[in-house]
Design a protein around this motif. Structure first.
Motif, PDB file in Angstrom:
ATOM      1  N   ASP A  74     -15.075 -83.171   8.116  1.00  0.00           N
ATOM      2  CA  ASP A  74     -15.988 -82.080   8.460  1.00  0.00           C
ATOM      3  C   ASP A  74     -16.895 -81.924   7.244  1.00  0.00           C
ATOM      4  OD1 ASP A  74     -17.304 -79.741   8.978  1.00  0.00           O
ATOM      5  OD2 ASP A  74     -15.510 -78.475   8.951  1.00  0.00           O
ATOM      6  N   LEU A  75     -18.154 -82.322   7.366  1.00  0.00           N
ATOM      7  CA  LEU A  75     -19.072 -82.329   6.229  1.00  0.00           C
ATOM      8  C   LEU A  75     -20.051 -81.159   6.246  1.00  0.00           C
ATOM      9  CD1 LEU A  75     -19.772 -86.161   6.146  1.00  0.00           C
ATOM     10  CD2 LEU A  75     -18.304 -84.861   4.612  1.00  0.00           C
ATOM     11  N   ALA A  76     -19.742 -80.130   7.033  1.00  0.00           N
ATOM     12  CA  ALA A  76     -20.627 -78.966   7.083  1.00  0.00           C
ATOM     13  C   ALA A  76     -20.663 -78.285   5.715  1.00  0.00           C
ATOM     14  CB  ALA A  76     -20.116 -77.988   8.141  1.00  0.00           C
ATOM     15  N   ASP A  77     -21.804 -77.678   5.402  1.00  0.00           N
ATOM     16  CA  ASP A  77     -21.969 -76.994   4.122  1.00  0.00           C
ATOM     17  C   ASP A  77     -21.505 -75.544   4.282  1.00  0.00           C
ATOM     18  OD1 ASP A  77     -22.675 -76.271   1.585  1.00  0.00           O
ATOM     19  OD2 ASP A  77     -24.830 -76.196   1.981  1.00  0.00           O
ATOM     20  N   ARG A  78     -20.211 -75.307   4.033  1.00  0.00           N
ATOM     21  CA  ARG A  78     -19.640 -73.965   4.122  1.00  0.00           C
ATOM     22  C   ARG A  78     -19.047 -73.607   2.762  1.00  0.00           C
ATOM     23  NH1 ARG A  78     -17.217 -76.268   8.445  1.00  0.00           N
ATOM     24  NH2 ARG A  78     -15.210 -76.088   7.439  1.00  0.00           N
ATOM     25  N   ALA A  79     -19.836 -72.923   1.961  1.00  0.00           N
ATOM     26  CA  ALA A  79     -19.384 -72.542   0.624  1.00  0.00           C
ATOM     27  C   ALA A  79     -18.442 -71.350   0.713  1.00  0.00           C
ATOM     28  CB  ALA A  79     -20.576 -72.201  -0.252  1.00  0.00           C
ATOM     29  N   ALA A  80     -17.426 -71.343  -0.131  1.00  0.00           N
ATOM     30  CA  ALA A  80     -16.516 -70.204  -0.214  1.00  0.00           C
ATOM     31  C   ALA A  80     -17.263 -69.039  -0.851  1.00  0.00           C
ATOM     32  CB  ALA A  80     -15.287 -70.574  -1.040  1.00  0.00           C
ATOM     33  N   ALA A  81     -17.121 -67.874  -0.286  1.00  0.00           N
ATOM     34  CA  ALA A  81     -17.849 -66.701  -0.779  1.00  0.00           C
ATOM     35  C   ALA A  81     -17.372 -66.322  -2.176  1.00  0.00           C
ATOM     36  CB  ALA A  81     -17.648 -65.526   0.175  1.00  0.00           C
ATOM     37  N   GLY A  82     -18.336 -66.208  -3.093  1.00  0.00           N
ATOM     38  CA  GLY A  82     -18.032 -65.731  -4.444  1.00  0.00           C
ATOM     39  C   GLY A  82     -17.300 -66.720  -5.337  1.00  0.00           C
ATOM     40  N   VAL A  83     -17.218 -67.991  -4.943  1.00  0.00           N
ATOM     41  CA  VAL A  83     -16.514 -68.984  -5.755  1.00  0.00           C
ATOM     42  C   VAL A  83     -17.491 -70.103  -6.117  1.00  0.00           C
ATOM     43  CG1 VAL A  83     -14.575 -70.592  -5.874  1.00  0.00           C
ATOM     44  CG2 VAL A  83     -14.369 -68.507  -4.515  1.00  0.00           C
ATOM     45  N   THR A  84     -17.639 -70.345  -7.411  1.00  0.00           N
ATOM     46  CA  THR A  84     -18.509 -71.436  -7.859  1.00  0.00           C
ATOM     47  C   THR A  84     -17.827 -72.186  -8.998  1.00  0.00           C
ATOM     48  OG1 THR A  84     -19.640 -70.038  -9.466  1.00  0.00           O
ATOM     49  CG2 THR A  84     -20.644 -70.211  -7.279  1.00  0.00           C
ATOM     50  N   ASP A  93     -15.374 -74.435   1.301  1.00  0.00           N
ATOM     51  CA  ASP A  93     -14.239 -73.696   1.820  1.00  0.00           C
ATOM     52  C   ASP A  93     -13.545 -74.472   2.936  1.00  0.00           C
ATOM     53  OD1 ASP A  93     -12.515 -71.540   2.111  1.00  0.00           O
ATOM     54  OD2 ASP A  93     -13.802 -70.546   3.585  1.00  0.00           O
ATOM     55  N   GLY A  94     -12.241 -74.480   2.913  1.00  0.00           N
ATOM     56  CA  GLY A  94     -11.448 -75.023   4.017  1.00  0.00           C
ATOM     57  C   GLY A  94     -11.109 -76.494   3.888  1.00  0.00           C
ATOM     58  N   VAL A  95     -10.218 -76.903   4.784  1.00  0.00           N
ATOM     59  CA  VAL A  95      -9.792 -78.303   4.860  1.00  0.00           C
ATOM     60  C   VAL A  95     -10.900 -79.090   5.527  1.00  0.00           C
ATOM     61  CG1 VAL A  95      -8.072 -79.880   5.812  1.00  0.00           C
ATOM     62  CG2 VAL A  95      -7.380 -77.617   5.010  1.00  0.00           C
ATOM     63  N   ARG A  96     -11.241 -80.231   4.969  1.00  0.00           N
ATOM     64  CA  ARG A  96     -12.360 -81.028   5.489  1.00  0.00           C
ATOM     65  C   ARG A  96     -11.914 -82.300   6.206  1.00  0.00           C
ATOM     66  NH1 ARG A  96     -17.266 -78.933   4.417  1.00  0.00           N
ATOM     67  NH2 ARG A  96     -16.932 -76.805   3.788  1.00  0.00           N
ATOM     68  N   VAL A  97     -10.652 -82.648   6.116  1.00  0.00           N
ATOM     69  CA  VAL A  97     -10.155 -83.849   6.789  1.00  0.00           C
ATOM     70  C   VAL A  97      -9.897 -83.511   8.254  1.00  0.00           C
ATOM     71  CG1 VAL A  97      -8.254 -85.495   6.917  1.00  0.00           C
ATOM     72  CG2 VAL A  97      -9.139 -84.794   4.699  1.00  0.00           C
ATOM     73  N   LYS A  98     -10.448 -84.319   9.148  1.00  0.00           N
ATOM     74  CA  LYS A  98     -10.248 -84.107  10.584  1.00  0.00           C
ATOM     75  C   LYS A  98      -8.921 -84.726  11.019  1.00  0.00           C
ATOM     76  CE  LYS A  98     -15.083 -83.912  12.012  1.00  0.00           C
ATOM     77  NZ  LYS A  98     -16.117 -84.546  12.851  1.00  0.00           N
ATOM     78  N   LEU A  99      -8.306 -84.078  11.989  1.00  0.00           N
ATOM     79  CA  LEU A  99      -7.066 -84.579  12.559  1.00  0.00           C
ATOM     80  C   LEU A  99      -7.338 -85.214  13.912  1.00  0.00           C
ATOM     81  CD1 LEU A  99      -4.749 -81.534  11.790  1.00  0.00           C
ATOM     82  CD2 LEU A  99      -5.015 -83.637  10.485  1.00  0.00           C
ATOM     83  N   ALA A 100      -6.363 -85.966  14.406  1.00  0.00           N
ATOM     84  CA  ALA A 100      -6.484 -86.558  15.733  1.00  0.00           C
ATOM     85  C   ALA A 100      -6.596 -85.435  16.761  1.00  0.00           C
ATOM     86  CB  ALA A 100      -5.269 -87.432  16.026  1.00  0.00           C
ATOM     87  N   ALA A 101      -7.314 -85.694  17.847  1.00  0.00           N
ATOM     88  CA  ALA A 101      -7.520 -84.680  18.889  1.00  0.00           C
ATOM     89  C   ALA A 101      -6.174 -84.127  19.362  1.00  0.00           C
ATOM     90  CB  ALA A 101      -8.282 -85.287  20.060  1.00  0.00           C
ATOM     91  N   GLY A 102      -6.103 -82.812  19.476  1.00  0.00           N
ATOM     92  CA  GLY A 102      -4.891 -82.161  19.967  1.00  0.00           C
ATOM     93  C   GLY A 102      -3.785 -82.026  18.937  1.00  0.00           C
ATOM     94  N   VAL A 168     -25.140 -84.647   0.612  1.00  0.00           N
ATOM     95  CA  VAL A 168     -25.122 -83.719  -0.511  1.00  0.00           C
ATOM     96  C   VAL A 168     -25.849 -82.460  -0.065  1.00  0.00           C
ATOM     97  CG1 VAL A 168     -25.812 -83.362  -2.903  1.00  0.00           C
ATOM     98  CG2 VAL A 168     -25.152 -85.630  -2.139  1.00  0.00           C
ATOM     99  N   ALA A 169     -25.198 -81.306  -0.207  1.00  0.00           N
ATOM    100  CA  ALA A 169     -25.809 -80.045   0.201  1.00  0.00           C
ATOM    101  C   ALA A 169     -27.094 -79.823  -0.598  1.00  0.00           C
ATOM    102  CB  ALA A 169     -24.838 -78.897  -0.026  1.00  0.00           C
TER     103      ALA A 169
END
Length: 178
Positions: A74-84, A93-102, A168-169
């Protein structure tokens, strides 16, 4: 044993060892080897032809790599609030590795390694990421790094056959470099 005989024995032993080593090395070389990255560099076409061929192949290579990245991460640009990071770069923010469907992380946590292997559920994002164009290889730099090296040193690291494959964001590209 006298020193003269010892000397000749040593010469005979080293010569024999060297000849055997050469014979083994020669026997291991086969003329009909498959193409490999370990083969000697022997360019058999003009550079202009190589460049044209590689430029023409670039869109397909870039698409294949982009599809692989999209399948695994998941390569979306979702920055964690207040963390740099220390220089202001946002932490994603969050886990970026995709899992198998279901499949969910809790489900994987409840399985043994053998069950994950047998069901082919190991997340592909944890497999090694291949070079976008393995046959050619070489370093691939992000645009902001290419621009900075060009600004500081006057060297252009831009490749004619590939572009950096990991998105790259935009906001991370304009951070000050110290």
């Amino acid at each position: 044993m006298n020193p003269s005989k010892r000397k000749w024995s040593w010469i005979l032993l080293t010569t024999t060892t060297a000849l055997i080593s050469l014979a083994v090395a020669n026997a291991q070389q086969t003329p009909d080897r498959a193409a490999s990255s370990y083969m000697p560099v022997d360019i058999k076409e003009p550079f202009a032809a190589i460049m044209a061929r590689m430029k023409a192949a670039q869109p397909a290579i870039q698409k294949r790599q982009a599809d692989l990245l999209a399948e695994r991460y998941d390569l979306a640009d979702r920055a964690a609030a207040g963390v740099t990071m220390s220089r202001g770069k946002p932490v994603q923010d969050g886990v970026r590795v995709k899992l198998a469907a279901g499949t969910g992380w809790e489900q994987l946590a409840g399985m043994t390694a053998g069950e994950i292997r047998d069901r082919n559920l190991f997340p592909k994002g944890f497999y090694p990421l291949p070079h976008p164009n393995h046959a050619e290889g070489g370093m691939v730099f992000p645009k902001f790094e290419i621009d900075e090296v060009k600004r500081q040193e006057g060297r252009d690291l831009t490749r004619f056959d590939l572009e950096f494959d990991i998105p790259v964001a935009t906001r991370t590209q304009n951070l000050p470099v110290r």
